[in-house]
Design a protein around this motif. Structure first.
Motif, PDB file in Angstrom:
ATOM      1  N   ASP A  50      -0.999  -1.045  16.837  1.00  0.00           N
ATOM      2  CA  ASP A  50      -0.401  -0.082  15.934  1.00  0.00           C
ATOM      3  C   ASP A  50      -1.390   0.994  15.507  1.00  0.00           C
ATOM      4  N   GLU A  51      -2.632   0.887  15.975  1.00  0.00           N
ATOM      5  CA  GLU A  51      -3.682   1.848  15.642  1.00  0.00           C
ATOM      6  C   GLU A  51      -3.818   2.007  14.139  1.00  0.00           C
ATOM      7  N   LEU A  52      -3.953   0.911  13.455  1.00  0.00           N
ATOM      8  CA  LEU A  52      -4.118   0.904  12.013  1.00  0.00           C
ATOM      9  C   LEU A  52      -5.583   0.682  11.653  1.00  0.00           C
ATOM     10  N   THR A  53      -6.017   1.316  10.574  1.00  0.00           N
ATOM     11  CA  THR A  53      -7.365   1.131  10.064  1.00  0.00           C
ATOM     12  C   THR A  53      -7.284   0.548   8.657  1.00  0.00           C
ATOM     13  N   LEU A  54      -7.842  -0.626   8.479  1.00  0.00           N
ATOM     14  CA  LEU A  54      -7.867  -1.242   7.161  1.00  0.00           C
ATOM     15  C   LEU A  54      -8.864  -0.499   6.279  1.00  0.00           C
ATOM     16  N   VAL A  55      -8.387   0.014   5.151  1.00  0.00           N
ATOM     17  CA  VAL A  55      -9.225   0.811   4.262  1.00  0.00           C
ATOM     18  C   VAL A  55      -9.710   0.006   3.063  1.00  0.00           C
ATOM     19  N   SER A  68      -2.291 -10.445  -3.729  1.00  0.00           N
ATOM     20  CA  SER A  68      -3.194  -9.733  -2.827  1.00  0.00           C
ATOM     21  C   SER A  68      -2.513  -8.472  -2.324  1.00  0.00           C
ATOM     22  N   VAL A  69      -3.323  -7.455  -2.060  1.00  0.00           N
ATOM     23  CA  VAL A  69      -2.785  -6.217  -1.502  1.00  0.00           C
ATOM     24  C   VAL A  69      -3.823  -5.634  -0.549  1.00  0.00           C
ATOM     25  N   SER A  70      -3.358  -5.085   0.558  1.00  0.00           N
ATOM     26  CA  SER A  70      -4.238  -4.401   1.504  1.00  0.00           C
ATOM     27  C   SER A  70      -3.639  -3.042   1.826  1.00  0.00           C
ATOM     28  N   PHE A  71      -4.504  -2.076   2.109  1.00  0.00           N
ATOM     29  CA  PHE A  71      -4.079  -0.718   2.422  1.00  0.00           C
ATOM     30  C   PHE A  71      -4.664  -0.318   3.768  1.00  0.00           C
ATOM     31  N   SER A  72      -3.802   0.151   4.661  1.00  0.00           N
ATOM     32  CA  SER A  72      -4.240   0.556   6.000  1.00  0.00           C
ATOM     33  C   SER A  72      -3.664   1.917   6.337  1.00  0.00           C
ATOM     34  N   ARG A  73      -4.409   2.685   7.098  1.00  0.00           N
ATOM     35  CA  ARG A  73      -3.952   4.000   7.538  1.00  0.00           C
ATOM     36  C   ARG A  73      -3.518   3.933   9.002  1.00  0.00           C
ATOM     37  N   GLY A  74      -2.397   4.602   9.271  1.00  0.00           N
ATOM     38  CA  GLY A  74      -1.994   4.777  10.650  1.00  0.00           C
ATOM     39  C   GLY A  74      -2.853   5.840  11.311  1.00  0.00           C
ATOM     40  N   LYS A  75      -2.715   5.999  12.599  1.00  0.00           N
ATOM     41  CA  LYS A  75      -3.570   6.896  13.377  1.00  0.00           C
ATOM     42  C   LYS A  75      -3.587   8.321  12.834  1.00  0.00           C
ATOM     43  N   ASN A  76      -2.416   8.840  12.424  1.00  0.00           N
ATOM     44  CA  ASN A  76      -2.327  10.228  11.992  1.00  0.00           C
ATOM     45  C   ASN A  76      -2.185  10.382  10.473  1.00  0.00           C
ATOM     46  N   VAL A 115       0.176  -2.759   2.762  1.00  0.00           N
ATOM     47  CA  VAL A 115       0.641  -1.378   2.635  1.00  0.00           C
ATOM     48  C   VAL A 115       0.102  -0.554   3.789  1.00  0.00           C
ATOM     49  N   GLU A 116       0.978   0.165   4.463  1.00  0.00           N
ATOM     50  CA  GLU A 116       0.578   1.019   5.574  1.00  0.00           C
ATOM     51  C   GLU A 116       0.970   2.462   5.285  1.00  0.00           C
ATOM     52  N   PHE A 117       0.014   3.371   5.429  1.00  0.00           N
ATOM     53  CA  PHE A 117       0.293   4.793   5.288  1.00  0.00           C
ATOM     54  C   PHE A 117       0.632   5.341   6.671  1.00  0.00           C
ATOM     55  N   VAL A 118       1.818   5.927   6.768  1.00  0.00           N
ATOM     56  CA  VAL A 118       2.253   6.493   8.045  1.00  0.00           C
ATOM     57  C   VAL A 118       2.617   7.953   7.834  1.00  0.00           C
ATOM     58  N   HIS A 119       2.201   8.804   8.762  1.00  0.00           N
ATOM     59  CA  HIS A 119       2.354  10.246   8.569  1.00  0.00           C
ATOM     60  C   HIS A 119       3.735  10.753   8.980  1.00  0.00           C
ATOM     61  N   ASP A 120       4.348  10.108   9.951  1.00  0.00           N
ATOM     62  CA  ASP A 120       5.594  10.634  10.481  1.00  0.00           C
ATOM     63  C   ASP A 120       6.821   9.870   9.981  1.00  0.00           C
TER      64      ASP A 120
END
Length: 329
Positions: A50-55, A68-76, A115-120
């Protein structure tokens, strides 16, 4: 300290003539004693597919439960800043344990949220099981914080099934209206909004009947009004509503003549028809109160709806069901 009660865990809802058995418990106080927050900052691929980056990820023990909570960014997804993620983390620990205490402990909603941040993503956010998706673009202008509260409320609608080893959410076919899924999430967004509406009241509002929410199926505010009008009774109508929607033991056709009478039992609405109650709401001042902060002024609904010195948000949180007392914590 008032007493209140609603369904007992495991109450069977299949018999059409069954009425709620109410057992008093002490009303909860709005305090959450937490252990030291454990935080991990990390950059690296969490899921290459999924090209996610754990922040950032963290866990915190609150009233005996580890959240617990985790935040990850998608590629874009590069718009959301680290300081915004830290604020979202604070929001999570402020609002989710409170909502979980009232609703999530019923059939064990997730206590670990990814939690995943997705741009599109075409919407502001979304939720599936224990995953929450936020549209990265909305954080460019510091929007979306209380959208997170809305999506966390959706997470509460997901409960774990030990047999299938998965989460399942509300069966819309068993709800009177499909929109009940969103009505509940918007109710939670208003009542539990971060810092009592710090972001909500400035950029978002609970719409009135004049703003288009003029039918029972599309009104988020109606659920808030029912809670406000019945909280002084010996039950928590929104918790009852949550349990019925979660259990899915009634058919859609039974709501009008069976479910609403159950929800109204023990309140001032007992014996009344849901359509008649809706008309009362529509004709009330409450259905028209402004909920948005304009030029720094306190929203009209906060000014007008007070009991014992507590505004509507504070009062509902302090006088609603608490899992702590149910479990003898």
């Amino acid at each position: 300290m008032r007493k209140l009660r609603l369904f007992r865990k495991g109450l069977a809802l299949v018999a059409l003539s069954t009425l709620l058995v109410t057992t008093p418990v002490v009303a909860k106080t709005n305090s959450f004693v937490s252990s030291e927050l454990k935080v991990t900052d990390k950059t690296g691929d969490m899921d290459e597919e999924d090209e996610l980056t754990l922040v950032r990820s963290s866990s915190k023990k609150i009233n005996g439960i580890t959240f617990s909570v985790s935040f990850s960014r998608g590629k874009n997804a590069n718009t959301t800043r680290d300081d915004q993620i830290e604020l979202l983390e604070k929001l999570f620990y402020q609002v989710y344990p409170q909502m979980y205490d009232r609703f999530g402990g019923y059939k064990k909603s997730p206590t670990k949220i990814d939690v995943e941040f997705v741009h599109d993503y075409k919407y502001a956010g979304g939720s599936i099981g224990d995953k929450v998706y936020l549209n990265d673009a909305q954080f460019k202008n510091n929007l979306g914080y209380d959208c997170f509260t809305h999506e966390l409320a959706h997470a509460l609608q997901n409960v774990w099934d030990d047999k299938t080893k998965r989460y399942y959410d509300w069966d819309r076919s068993k709800l009177e209206y499909d929109d009940f899924v969103e009505n509940f999430a918007e109710y939670c967004r208003y009542v539990y909004g971060y810092n009592d509406g710090e972001y909500n009241d400035k950029g978002w509002e609970l719409k009135s009947v004049k703003q288009g929410e003029d039918t029972r199926d599309n009104s988020d505010r109606f659920l808030l009004w029912l809670d406000w009008e019945t909280t002084s009774s010996n039950k928590d109508i929104v918790r009852d509503f949550y349990e019925i929607c979660t259990d899915g033991s009634f058919s859609r056709s039974q709501w009008h003549d069976k479910v609403w009478p159950i929800l109204f039992k023990g309140t001032r609405f007992e014996g009344r028809n849901i359509d008649d109650v809706w008309k009362e709401y529509r004709n009330s001042d409450f259905s028209h109160y402004g909920t948005k902060s304009t030029n720094g002024y306190t929203p009209e609904i906060i000014r007008e709806c007070k009991r014992g010195g507590e505004d509507i948000r504070t009062y509902l949180k302090n006088h609603s069901f608490s899992q702590k007392y149910e479990d003898g914590m």
